[in-house]
Design a protein around this motif. Structure first.
Motif, PDB file in Angstrom:
ATOM      1  N   GLN A 384      50.196 -17.281 -63.870  1.00  0.00           N
ATOM      2  CA  GLN A 384      50.888 -18.666 -63.562  1.00  0.00           C
ATOM      3  C   GLN A 384      50.045 -19.770 -64.260  1.00  0.00           C
ATOM      4  OE1 GLN A 384      50.392 -20.105 -59.527  1.00  0.00           O
ATOM      5  NE2 GLN A 384      51.974 -21.475 -59.877  1.00  0.00           N
ATOM      6  N   GLN A 385      50.356 -20.214 -65.144  1.00  0.00           N
ATOM      7  CA  GLN A 385      49.721 -21.616 -66.089  1.00  0.00           C
ATOM      8  C   GLN A 385      50.207 -22.742 -65.520  1.00  0.00           C
ATOM      9  OE1 GLN A 385      50.242 -21.348 -70.246  1.00  0.00           O
ATOM     10  NE2 GLN A 385      48.621 -23.084 -70.268  1.00  0.00           N
ATOM     11  N   MET A 386      49.202 -23.556 -64.939  1.00  0.00           N
ATOM     12  CA  MET A 386      49.323 -24.809 -64.244  1.00  0.00           C
ATOM     13  C   MET A 386      48.881 -25.991 -65.250  1.00  0.00           C
ATOM     14  SD  MET A 386      50.970 -24.413 -61.459  1.00  0.00           S
ATOM     15  CE  MET A 386      50.932 -25.930 -60.600  1.00  0.00           C
ATOM     16  N   GLY A 387      49.625 -26.951 -65.471  1.00  0.00           N
ATOM     17  CA  GLY A 387      49.105 -28.142 -66.233  1.00  0.00           C
ATOM     18  C   GLY A 387      47.928 -28.955 -65.739  1.00  0.00           C
ATOM     19  N   VAL A 388      47.806 -28.722 -64.330  1.00  0.00           N
ATOM     20  CA  VAL A 388      46.471 -29.526 -63.955  1.00  0.00           C
ATOM     21  C   VAL A 388      45.275 -28.756 -64.207  1.00  0.00           C
ATOM     22  CG1 VAL A 388      46.486 -28.030 -61.565  1.00  0.00           C
ATOM     23  CG2 VAL A 388      45.897 -30.557 -61.735  1.00  0.00           C
ATOM     24  N   PHE A 437      56.381 -44.195 -61.488  1.00  0.00           N
ATOM     25  CA  PHE A 437      55.880 -43.525 -62.559  1.00  0.00           C
ATOM     26  C   PHE A 437      55.878 -42.002 -62.038  1.00  0.00           C
ATOM     27  CE2 PHE A 437      53.896 -47.593 -62.607  1.00  0.00           C
ATOM     28  CZ  PHE A 437      53.796 -48.212 -63.891  1.00  0.00           C
ATOM     29  N   GLU A 438      56.501 -41.323 -62.955  1.00  0.00           N
ATOM     30  CA  GLU A 438      56.574 -39.870 -62.843  1.00  0.00           C
ATOM     31  C   GLU A 438      54.926 -39.043 -63.617  1.00  0.00           C
ATOM     32  OE1 GLU A 438      58.204 -35.872 -61.611  1.00  0.00           O
ATOM     33  OE2 GLU A 438      58.408 -38.024 -60.930  1.00  0.00           O
ATOM     34  N   ALA A 439      54.101 -38.904 -62.665  1.00  0.00           N
ATOM     35  CA  ALA A 439      52.834 -38.509 -63.239  1.00  0.00           C
ATOM     36  C   ALA A 439      52.283 -37.112 -63.031  1.00  0.00           C
ATOM     37  CB  ALA A 439      51.893 -39.525 -62.352  1.00  0.00           C
ATOM     38  N   GLY A 440      51.048 -36.915 -63.876  1.00  0.00           N
ATOM     39  CA  GLY A 440      50.615 -35.717 -63.824  1.00  0.00           C
ATOM     40  C   GLY A 440      50.516 -34.877 -65.106  1.00  0.00           C
TER      41      GLY A 440
END
Length: 807
Positions: A384-388, A437-440
């Motif tokens: 699993q790769q997470m953007g965070v 705002f859609e954030a992250g």
């Protein structure tokens, strides 16, 4: 001579350092209001955070300890073998101490000081508890058989980086479904059923940002693209996989923001309902904000700021990817990536288990992230790769800066744009501006693969970057005059099918109707809106939808049927407004149409889809937070008029109205057995209950299937309410009117109260359960931000001395 000079110089430096430390000492004052909410005041931001750490540790030290064990993958030490599987998940995803410190050192000096001061404040309270254990030790520690211990910086960093773990892992479940349909029907029909049940984008899904209001450049609407490497393999079996998180990640948050043109006062109105956590007001060091925060965080994650209110919801954007790693048949710990075999990072973890022998578990990582599942039969591992990843601490910083913001520009640039987690940020300013705002960290995924399925990890389909702040969905002052989001799809081009499961009947239906129709709204209207949304049960049963979505098909059945019971049942279902209400207090919901409709929502899809796909119409969402069954059912009845017509005729040539009549007849027959000898008018569903002590659950007092008892220690010890009629709502509720003369937050917490401390003798404190029944009846308290009012109405005050660490 040189030695004397050196001694004098050293003595001078030592004296200067000591003097500097004395000068640096600060006073931190903590006022507590009548509900125990702390108002922390100091001159500098780190002194404020020192007070925040101390105050929250006073209130919820045991909760913090459980959270520490959870984020460390050590809950089994306290809870026994039942916690071991989640511990494995958490230990497998946990960052190393070295990586955590690397992230920490990359922060700005002020933010590092704030975080360290938070830890120091917690530890000051821990030291006090250990100095007077017979009076100050929370009872939970005695029941766990441990003593409170000081927190290390890395333990705290682990706490505030752990929350997004486990999201976006449903690609494997989707693959299982596609595999089974392929085995049954072959590729073409399997693909049709898969697209019907797991649409990549349903055009009828409601969005937070209305069409035309998104300030981000339009992106192509996703379309299904199946790469050859993603085709199901005959060796893929569900038994070989872990298909989803052990405990589904909950995303209960919803926000409603009403613009000035729809407000009676001409000021912005804001409403939030979300998960539980303590409340706090911070003042000084740029802070002047009050609100809700996750246990141990210190900074409010949402609330009332110096010139604004801000609210957050868990986003539903695709913030991660599950990669299917091709394994070396001769070595399962080698995977093929960009033309070469690479070795996984591996370690063996040992878990202590209360009242049981230790357990070992192997953890492995690929270049993409932790391995979350294995299918050795097909030489495949799933990582699993997470953007965070790499930005784990940025979210804490963003929360601090969103609260300290003095303008919309600061809120966005220092706060929203810093968020690592995928969150939706709702804003309302004293100047009347409302925004979303859609954030992250939202990745740009490779073309040529279907994001609903595991992506080949061999290197051809890597991420190509991240959306910039301007590329993420966002809007300012929408033309409709309000915004409403509940883990919603942000905009029309946002993807569905993996993390998001939306559709026309999505749970925002009632909030959207109320906000759209509302005019000259007041805080009391907003509180009433919250009560109604509670009663629609969207927080605890995400498959529920108003019967009027199906009204044309119910009416057609009523008109065509010659069975008076079918006609009567159909009319009852149409009369049900979607709200679970017991106005006469007989512990049964008022409308028998509710009973019929709830049963019909299970019976109709089983009858319609069961022959073609077994129980996959429901199984596909078995452990997801957001579910899609009622939207799928509606699309079936809509036929060609649906925004995305189904490719397969699940009626199998039968007349739609005839099928509706048959499902109503089956519903009647099933419910008759539950109410033997009673007229249909008396088929009233017993109300659902919320249990705070699991031992009190009884069959005649049902609870929501997804709503597990909370097992509050206060209830077990009979220090407060043990159960309550279920209002259907989320844990924390906050309500605000954003005006310069209205600097207050109205809120209630569902945990019972602000302070969860129970002493070693089993005695509670005045704020242990003083908000439990307030929450059940949708009553709110006031948290003022006005200094004079805070001092005048304070129930207590306390002063601490804070000394910053020498740098």
């Amino acid at each position: 001579m040189r030695r004397s000079t050196a001694l004098v110089f050293v003595s001078f430096i030592a004296a200067s350092t000591a003097h500097a430390q004395v000068d640096a000492a600060e006073t931190v004052t903590i006022y507590r209001d009548g509900f125990g909410v702390p108002h922390v005041q100091a001159e500098t931001s780190d002194a404020v955070m020192f007070g925040a750490g101390y105050a929250i540790a006073q209130d919820r030290l045991a909760t913090m300890e459980l959270a520490r064990h959870n984020t460390q993958g050590r809950r089994a030490e306290l809870l026994g073998a039942s916690a071991i599987e989640m511990d494995k998940v958490m230990r497998g995803r946990k960052l190393s101490d070295a990586v955590l410190m690397q992230r920490y050192r990359a922060l700005a000096p002020e933010h590092r000081k704030m975080i360290q001061a938070m830890v120091d404040g917690i530890n000051k309270r821990v030291d006090e508890v250990n100095a007077d254990p017979g009076r100050l030790t929370p009872l939970e520690f005695l029941r766990w058989g441990i003593k409170p211990t000081r927190w290390s910086l890395v333990e705290y960093l682990a706490l505030i980086t752990a929350a997004p773990l486990g999201r976006d892992t449903y690609e494997i479940r989707n693959l299982e479904f596609l595999k089974e349909m392929t085995d049954r029907y072959g590729r073409e029909k399997a693909w049709q059923i898969f697209n019907d049940v797991v649409p990549i984008s349903d055009p009828d899904s409601p969005t937070t940002i209305p069409a035309g209001d998104d300030l981000a450049p339009a992106r192509p609407t996703p379309v299904p693209v199946l790469a050859p490497a993603q085709l199901p393999s005959s060796s893929v079996t569900s038994a070989a996989m872990q298909t989803a998180p052990i405990e589904p990640v909950k995303g209960a948050s919803r926000c409603m923001v009403i613009g000035p043109e729809k407000s009676a006062s001409g000021k912005v109105l804001m409403l939030e309902a979300t998960a539980d956590g303590p409340e706090i007001h911070l003042h000084g060091g740029g802070f002047d904000n009050a609100g809700f925060g996750s246990t141990g965080w210190g900074v409010p994650t949402m609330g009332r700021g110096a010139q604004h209110g801000w609210l957050l919801v868990s986003g539903s954007s695709e913030a991660g990817t599950v990669f299917a790693e091709k394994l070396n048949p001769r070595n399962r710990y080698e995977y093929w990536h960009k033309g070469a075999w690479r070795k996984m990072e591996r370690r063996t973890e040992t878990f202590k288990v209360k009242d049981a022998a230790p357990v070992t578990h192997e953890v492995a990582w690929t270049i993409h992230g932790p391995v979350i599942a294995w299918n050795t039969e097909s030489d495949t591992a799933y990582s699993q790769q997470m953007g965070v990843h790499g930005r784990e601490l940025d979210t804490w910083v963003a929360f601090a800066e969103m609260g300290r913001a003095k303008s919309l520009a600061e809120f966005k640039e220092k706060g929203v744009d810093r968020l690592g987690w995928n969150l939706g940020a709702c804003y309302g300013g004293e100047d009347g501006t409302i925004a979303y705002f859609e954030a992250g960290a939202l990745p740009k995924k490779a073309a040529g693969v279907d994001p609903r399925l595991p992506t080949p990890g061999t290197g051809e389909y890597e991420w190509t970057g991240f959306l910039t702040p301007d590329e993420k969905p966002h809007m300012v002052n929408p033309r409709q005059g309000y915004l409403f989001s509940w883990n919603s799809k942000a905009t029309g081009w946002s993807q569905e099918g993996d993390n998001a499961r939306i559709g026309a009947t999505f749970r925002t239906w009632l909030g959207d109707r109320l906000a759209k129709a509302g005019q000259s709204l007041t805080l009391l209207d907003m509180r009433e809106f919250n009560g109604q949304i509670f009663n629609a049960l969207g927080a605890v049963d995400r498959n529920q939808a108003a019967p009027d979505f199906f009204a044309p098909y119910f009416r057609a059945a009523i008109a065509a049927s010659d069975d008076p019971e079918v006609k009567r049942a159909g009319e009852y279902m149409l009369s049900f407004n979607g709200l679970y209400q017991d106005r006469d207090g007989d512990h049964r919901y008022d409308n028998p149409g509710l009973t019929l409709y709830r049963a019909w929502l299970e019976i109709a899809p089983r009858a319609l889809f069961g022959e073609d796909m077994g129980d996959w119409w429901k199984k596909i969402d078995a452990d997801r937070y957001l579910t899609y069954q009622s939207s799928l059912l509606l699309r079936a009845f809509q036929g060609d008029t649906a925004g995305a017509p189904l490719a397969v005729d699940y009626f199998n040539g039968r007349d739609r109205t005839a099928v509706m009549i048959d499902t109503i007849k089956t519903t009647i027959a099933e419910i008759k057995g539950r109410f033997p000898g009673k007229d249909m008018a008396e088929w009233k569903q017993p109300i659902f209950w919320k249990y705070f002590d699991a031992s009190l659950e009884t069959p005649d007092r049902p609870q929501m299937a997804e709503d597990a008892p909370e097992r509050r220690l206060s209830a077990v010890l009979r220090l407060g309410p043990t159960m309550a009629p279920h209002n259907g709502g989320e844990s924390w509720v906050g309500l605000m009117e954003i005006g310069r003369d209205r600097r207050a937050l109205y809120s209630v917490v569902d945990a019972g109260g602000q302070n969860l401390f129970i002493d070693p003798d089993g005695k509670g404190n005045p704020h242990l359960t003083d908000q439990t029944m307030m929450h059940e009846t949708n009553e709110l308290k006031k948290i003022s931000l006005a200094p004079d009012e805070i001092r005048r109405t304070a129930a207590s005050s306390f002063t601490l001395e804070y000394r910053p660490r020498a740098r």
